[in-house]
Design an enzyme around this catalytic site. Structure first.
Site, short mmCIF file in Angstrom:
data_model
loop_
_atom_site.label_atom_id
_atom_site.label_comp_id
_atom_site.label_asym_id
_atom_site.label_seq_id
_atom_site.Cartn_x
_atom_site.Cartn_y
_atom_site.Cartn_z
N GLU A 71 -44.59 111.64 58.28
CA GLU A 71 -44.06 112.98 59.09
C GLU A 71 -42.12 113.02 58.21
O GLU A 71 -41.92 112.06 58.77
CB GLU A 71 -44.47 113.33 60.21
CG GLU A 71 -45.69 113.55 60.15
CD GLU A 71 -46.30 115.03 60.08
OE1 GLU A 71 -45.30 115.58 59.78
OE2 GLU A 71 -47.29 114.98 60.38
N CYS A 80 -36.44 118.18 61.29
CA CYS A 80 -37.26 118.27 60.20
C CYS A 80 -37.48 119.75 59.84
O CYS A 80 -37.40 120.02 58.85
CB CYS A 80 -37.98 117.27 59.96
SG CYS A 80 -39.46 118.05 60.90
#
Length: 491
Positions: free
Chosen positions: A222, A257
């Site tokens: 991720e 993110c």
């Protein structure tokens, strides 16, 4: 004090090996496979959060000066929701899934059985140090695995608290937290795992993937990337601006993110957009945002210096139209908007991961897709604000990203029915909801047959008639099967 440091330094490859050995023994006993164990652990995790929310909020404040609302909603409530969903759905997820069979294996039945992978490693990030640590662990437990969690050392208060709480509330023989930095992580990566889930940057992800490849261990990565926001002109500008602010500065001051990294809009609409940002930012964070208690600080001096370098580049600093104020002693940077930034500048070639928001200008909004796709990378998320149906369709068809949102930002993470994960440079694999369960499960194919209808067509001696019949069976053509049988019987 020296003894404490020696104790921390004592976690080496041999220590990691012992941890894995203990967890493998626990997994081999079968205890993690039962529904009762899984539900007990998830309920214990819920209890852990309910009884310790003030301590969790305090740890996040120590690490990031994160506002209480963001800590409670974006970190704690997200993990609680994951636990609740898993507890509600897990029994169904664990049930074998029926699968169709064909004439080739008639008579038969088939199913897909979800079985736990074994012993898995979760390496977490510092920006959402509670949620990004425990959310994957929820999936790993729900799937019936033993787990090692390695929190980020860059968020030390949360890491220390996680180690204490997990040991107090969860089954120590099956779920462990290992604190530390590079040496401890390296020691863990030397071991054989059944899966590794890593959240962080692409540079470290390559190290994780290289270590995993030595044991043929599958990985979920991720990562991040430059998440674009396309802003059309036929919109409710105030609502759009507020939603971009919420996804940028309202998510750990841009240190997320999936936070908007840059905006693309037309030259004719840009000034209206800037004016709306200035108005709403002052309404949310006041005239002196460096003093606002509703903005997180920059995590440490290294990241402060990195962001300052992006902002101080000669051809970038002159593009600031709002903000830019900094307080190095307090590690605070005000929400900053930059207009018409050169696309070759550092701020447009590196992931920003902070409170700076450049605006790129195009002649017409459709040109935005070329800007995004010409970067050569695929972002973790991309956003579009428009009421134009054709533009929405083109956005979905043209932009490749981990996830897309139309007329909002970041909120797709809250939907457990949607997978969360990247593509290309932004990562591989996905989790959240059932996708977490599936990520930490092996889908085992099972076919059941009896002893009847054992026709000789599959056995030697091979003949042309058998070949034609098998070809017909595989193709599923009933007419071909009848023709082959008639020919076979005649022969």
């Amino acid at each position: 004090m020296a003894s404490v440091e020696e104790k921390k330094a004592a976690f080496d490859a041999e220590s990691a090996k012992e941890v894995v050995k203990e967890l493998r023994a626990s997994f081999a006993s079968g205890k993690t496979k039962s529904y009762e164990w899984r539900s007990t652990q998830l309920n214990a995790m819920l209890k852990m959060m309910e009884e310790n929310e003030p301590q969790i909020v305090a740890a996040l404040r120590d690490d990031l000066s994160k506002p209480e609302l963001e800590s409670s909603i974006q970190e704690i409530a997200m993990v609680k929701n994951s636990c609740t969903v898993a507890l509600k759905k897990m029994k169904h997820w664990m049930m074998p899934e029926k699968a169709k069979t064909s004439l080739i294996t008639f008579p038969s039945s088939a199913e897909i059985v979800s079985e736990p992978l074994g012993v898995v490693l979760v390496i977490s990030a510092w920006n959402y140090p509670f949620m990004l640590s425990l959310d994957p662990v929820v999936g790993a437990i729900a799937a019936g695995n033993a787990v090692v969690l390695k929190p980020s050392e860059i968020a030390p208060a949360t890491s220390l608290l996680l180690a204490s709480l997990v040991a107090d509330y969860l089954d120590r023989s099956c779920v462990k937290v290992v604190e530390g930095s590079v040496p401890e992580t390296s020691a863990l990566l030397e071991q054989k795992w059944d899966k590794i889930l890593y959240t962080g940057n692409a540079r470290t992800a390559r190290i994780v993937m290289a270590a995993a490849s030595k044991h043929l261990t599958p990985v979920v990565l991720e990562l991040g990337g430059k998440c674009p926001v396309i802003v059309d002109s036929d919109i409710n500008l105030q609502v759009a601006t507020r939603r971009i602010i919420a996804g940028k500065w309202g998510c750990n001051n841009g240190q997320a993110c999936v936070s908007p990294d840059y905006i693309i809009t037309t030259k004719s609409y840009a000034q209206k957009l800037v004016d709306s940002f200035i108005c709403e930012l002052e309404r949310f964070y006041g005239e002196n945002p460096l003093e606002s208690k509703d903005l997180s600080r920059i995590v440490n001096s290294n990241h402060f210096a990195r962001l300052s370098k992006l902002l101080d580049e000669d051809n970038v600093s002159i593009k600031i139209v709002h903000g830019g104020e900094r307080d190095e002693a307090k590690l605070r940077i005000a929400p900053t908007i930059l207009l018409d930034v050169p696309q070759h500048s550092l701020i447009m070639t590196e992931e920003i991961f902070g409170p700076l928001l450049p605006i790129i200008l195009v002649q017409k909004v459709e040109d935005s897709f070329d800007v995004i796709n010409s970067s050569g990378t695929k972002p973790l998320a991309a956003y579009l604000f428009t009421n134009n149906k054709k533009l929405k369709q083109k956005f979905v068809a043209t932009v490749s990203a981990g996830g897309l949102v139309v007329n909002d930002t970041t909120v797709h993470l809250t939907e457990h029915t949607l997978p969360f994960g990247g593509v290309g440079n932004s990562g591989m694999g996905a989790y959240h909801g059932k996708f977490s369960f599936d990520t930490f499960s092996h889908k085992k194919a099972v076919l059941y047959r009896g002893f009847t209808c054992d026709v000789s067509v599959r056995y030697p001696p091979y003949t042309r008639g058998k070949l034609r019949l098998l070809q017909a069976l595989i193709s599923g053509s009933f007419l071909g099967i009848i023709r082959s049988l008639l020919g076979w019987f005649r022969s």
